[in-house]
Enzyme design. Structure first.
Site, PDB file in Angstrom:
ATOM      1  N   GLU A 141      -4.545   7.966  -2.990  1.00  0.00           N
ATOM      2  CA  GLU A 141      -5.077   6.701  -2.474  1.00  0.00           C
ATOM      3  C   GLU A 141      -5.378   5.735  -3.622  1.00  0.00           C
ATOM      4  OE1 GLU A 141      -4.873   6.553   0.704  1.00  0.00           O
ATOM      5  OE2 GLU A 141      -5.922   4.699   1.205  1.00  0.00           O
TER       6      GLU A 141
ATOM      7  N   HIS B 179       0.833  -1.208   0.000  1.00  0.00           N
ATOM      8  CA  HIS B 179       0.000   0.000   0.000  1.00  0.00           C
ATOM      9  C   HIS B 179       0.872   1.264   0.000  1.00  0.00           C
ATOM     10  CE1 HIS B 179      -3.719   2.300   1.085  1.00  0.00           C
ATOM     11  NE2 HIS B 179      -2.841   3.104   1.662  1.00  0.00           N
ATOM     12  N   GLU B 180       1.798   1.333   0.964  1.00  0.00           N
ATOM     13  CA  GLU B 180       2.657   2.525   1.035  1.00  0.00           C
ATOM     14  C   GLU B 180       3.563   2.603  -0.192  1.00  0.00           C
ATOM     15  OE1 GLU B 180       1.753   4.637   3.138  1.00  0.00           O
ATOM     16  OE2 GLU B 180       0.554   3.291   4.388  1.00  0.00           O
TER      17      GLU B 180
ATOM     18  N   HIS C 129       1.787   4.422  -2.898  1.00  0.00           N
ATOM     19  CA  HIS C 129       1.910   5.877  -2.694  1.00  0.00           C
ATOM     20  C   HIS C 129       3.297   6.354  -3.158  1.00  0.00           C
ATOM     21  CE1 HIS C 129      -1.732   6.886  -0.526  1.00  0.00           C
ATOM     22  NE2 HIS C 129      -1.524   5.995   0.430  1.00  0.00           N
TER      23      HIS C 129
END
Lengths: 508, 508
Positions: free
Chosen positions: B298, B268-269, B272
């Site tokens: 997001e 997830h990170e 980003h």
């Protein structure tokens, strides 16, 4: 019209901002050295440039001038606290150093300096002094010019010394370095000829990094380094950096085939860190919140590295702990054998690899050269020749290549003339401090032998650390030891210690 | 009189300084969250305060006003580059947001906010909404007031949405969230009643931290995360932070009894981070050098977490690598069994622990409540009741305690109204982007199956990442997908996926 109190408050608010920018800059520098990604380095350098520019602007502004002029007025000194008076003195020192050099010339110098450091790397790799010579020539010319702008009291070189060791002069250094040189050279000779040389092979056995780190942390804690106000990271070159007294970081370097690099490096940086962690909280946010000079700082790191870390009594307590962390390398080595090995000493070419007995001679060589350079006795082109001559004379060895001689250190390429002496001054301070400490704590070795380092650290905090820059180096020395700088304490220490390590007769 | 080009250059030099201060602030924040010593925290907060104050002053100065006024002049727009025009728009947005609120009121609000966050921690621990109510009341009052200062176009809540998702409106969200809610609720029902529930016991076996870290690094590299422009650290709450495109850092959290926390958190990170690492270098130092909105950001993290990281084809490539890093926990589990387990889904109370199917419903609950609050339909005191009612209605479950209900998130105590919708908007964007991507790269799953993530990452960079804030969220969506926001893509994805995971008939 503002009252004195209002001006004082406004001044502290103003310098707090500078100190906050300083902390941000220090963090950026720490981060670059401990693991910031290389692709961000260019932009990061610009951030540091922007912050430094802001600090420069604030430190040399009309507002700052007004604060300095107002608060330096002799008529109001009795209304001001010591903290205010000393802070303003420090701001004034900084202000004058910065405003006296024309901005254009300073900019040209900074660019030259940065080029010279790059050329130095290359010149060192190729062992070719001629490559660096024209750059060094210009740097020395600039430094001469700056000394003229700043002004000088007596010897021109005093002005350069003052940058790193406020108040230090050629007269003092000539006296103590002369004493020291004459005291050490015969000892070096005797040690080299000693029949009973220590066995050192076992030092170079593999010692895993993780275990070295665990031991380093253990020792830092024992020294009183506060991990809730610091952290230990790994870098190619060890350093200590203080963001504020609640955040004083150290780094070390691990050599898996020579644990001494990490252990003594950590203890050395830990000594610096104890100084910064124990500065009075009352000085936070003022220009006084750091060690008072390079030399006094070095006195704290060398105190711990040599008087604590290379002390036999210390290892009588910690040798077993070291053994627990290591593999079997110490299995057949007594604490006495270990102690002798970590104190092996003798002439060598590279300063940063030198032992504690010969180290001061490396500094004296550099000091004498710098002084001659700024008194017009030699030229930049003479450096390699003079270097080799002095090495031969003081250490009895001469480099085959300038890489291992005059080109070994980055300092001169960075324009840092006047810096080297502080390494040896720190050592002299440390020995003199220790002599006084023994009067208050005669059971120094007994304390180490049972792991009680705390009273030693507390004594240093009480006498030195807490004051930050509230006291100048010479004032600290005088207040603590009651006398001027005297090389006999270091000479006595070295004689006593190395006669013991090398099994020489006590009295020569 | 300065020429347009001179003013433009002076403007960029001016904003570069702001961006440099921003980077210093971001570094200070990263450092505080990754391991700065706790005793330095108080002084560090002051450093951040000083830097933020400087950024505020520079962003709202007379100089900035002059730059904005001059460079926004309609008569000269054709002489300016797109970069200049969009940068000035961004500076103007920032300027107006800051200058329209009287300084005294803003200061009062910041103090309140900080108090409310502290009270929230306590209120949550005690599950006592009444404790927090008076603070929330005041925060909502302030936000109403700020909206009045800032002005609003249509619904008052639009102004709050615009802070996080520029250009987003209640009209659009009502439409798509309505669609989404109606599409998900029956699926949740069917999944809950599915006969063939996945086996998940093996997920909770010990998986050493060091091994989780090694696997996380492996996956980040496979995703195209550039470690020479970033680093991975460990924190309690994972996050991504960009200092500049050459220095984009991620953190993760390791749960030794549930490896999913680290693995999916890292992916997830990492999503980003890929956004920030791939912004055009040409935008460095301008206000355009970051992701264009919370929602689009997001979309990139969820794209990787869900469409890549929870995809069966992805694990057909990486399951063996995972097994190599783990102990024996996956020994008797097929890739199909593993895939079903990591996609287990069903109603739950806590948003940050929710699966990808029910997650949007948690957001819709919060959105409907925020909108009602800012349209005067409910009061702060009604929050717990309305919360529980909506949870029952959309997810079929109701918290026993407010700790697991209305008090679970910090956002409202921090005044972050308008923020929650971006989580679900990001998910909707991601699904719509993926629908378009499949036209260009129809072999999406085949690519994952053979570890070719690069063409997917490059497509996202080409369409989205490189632009930074040069394009507004809605422009990106329209340029990439050719249509307005449409919930059907996410609904179709969820239906297809969860019918597969839960072995339900393809068409309902």
């Amino acid at each position: 019209m503002a009252t004195i109190r209002e001006t004082e408050n406004a001044y502290f608010k103003y310098v707090k901002k500078i100190m906050d920018f300083n902390e941000a800059t220090a963090l950026a520098a720490w981060d670059m050295r401990t693991g910031s990604p290389k692709k961000g380095a260019g932009q990061r350098a610009e951030v540091i440039g922007t912050l430094s520019g802001e600090i420069f602007n604030l430190s040399t502004s009309e507002d700052m001038k007004h604060f300095i002029d107002t608060l330096s007025d002799p008529g109001i000194q009795s209304d001001l606290s010591e903290k205010t008076i000393k802070s303003v003195e420090e701001s004034k020192r900084e202000y004058e150093r910065n405003v006296k050099i024309p901005a254009e010339e300073y900019k040209e110098y900074v660019i030259l300096q940065s080029k010279a450091e790059t050329v130095w790397e290359d010149a060192k790799a190729k062992s070719d002094f001629k490559m660096l010579e024209p750059y060094l020539d210009k740097i020395v010319d600039f430094k001469h010019l700056f000394v003229d702008y700043w002004g000088h009291d007596g010897n021109k070189y005093n002005t350069l010394l003052d940058l790193y060791e406020p108040g230090m002069t050629v007269d003092v250094i000539d006296r103590v370095f002369g004493q020291l040189r004459d005291g050490i050279i015969p000892l070096v000779q005797e040690v080299a000829e000693a029949a009973d040389q220590p066995e050192t092979n076992f030092l170079y056995k593999p010692f895993p990094k993780g275990q070295q780190r665990a031991f380093s942390i253990h020792i830092l804690k024992e020294m009183g380094y506060d991990f809730s106000a610091g952290r230990l990271d790994e870098t190619a070159h060890p350093f200590q950096i203080s963001l504020n007294p609640g955040d004083v970081r150290v780094t070390t370097h691990y050599d898996e085939f020579d644990f001494r690099t990490a252990v003594f490096g950590t203890i050395h940086e830990g000594g610096h860190a104890l100084y910064e962690q124990n500065i009075s909280k009352d000085l936070i946010g003022t220009p006084l919140c750091s060690g008072t000079s390079m030399g006094v700082h070095e006195s704290q790191s060398l105190f711990f590295e040599n008087f604590v870390g290379r002390n036999k009594a210390f290892w009588e307590q910690y040798y077993d702990v070291l053994k627990e962390h290591a593999g079997g390398q110490f299995e057949h080595v007594s604490v006495e054998g270990y102690y002798r090995a970590i104190n092996v000493a003798g002439p060598s070419l590279i300063r940063i690899e030198a032992d504690e007995m010969t180290y001061p001679l490396h500094i004296i060589v550099r000091y004498e050269i710098e002084k001659a350079l700024f008194n017009g006795d030699i030229k930049v082109k003479d450096l390699p020749g003079v270097w080799n001559e002095k090495m031969e004379q003081y250490l009895g060895i001469k480099p085959d290549h300038d890489r291992e001689g005059v080109l070994q250190d980055i300092h001169w390429s960075g324009g840092d003339f006047g810096y080297f002496p502080s390494y040896a001054l720190g050592y002299l301070y440390a020995a003199q401090f220790k002599h006084t400490l023994l009067k208050d704590l005669p059971d120094f070795d007994d304390n180490l032998r049972s792991g009680r380092i705390r009273p030693i650290r507390e004594w240093l905090t009480d006498k030195i650390h807490q004051y930050g820059k509230l006291k100048k180096p010479m004032d600290i020395l005088l207040d603590v030891t009651g006398e001027e700088l005297n090389a006999k304490y270091l000479i006595n220490y070295l004689n006593e210690k190395y006669r013991d390590v090398y099994h020489l007769s006590r009295v020569k």
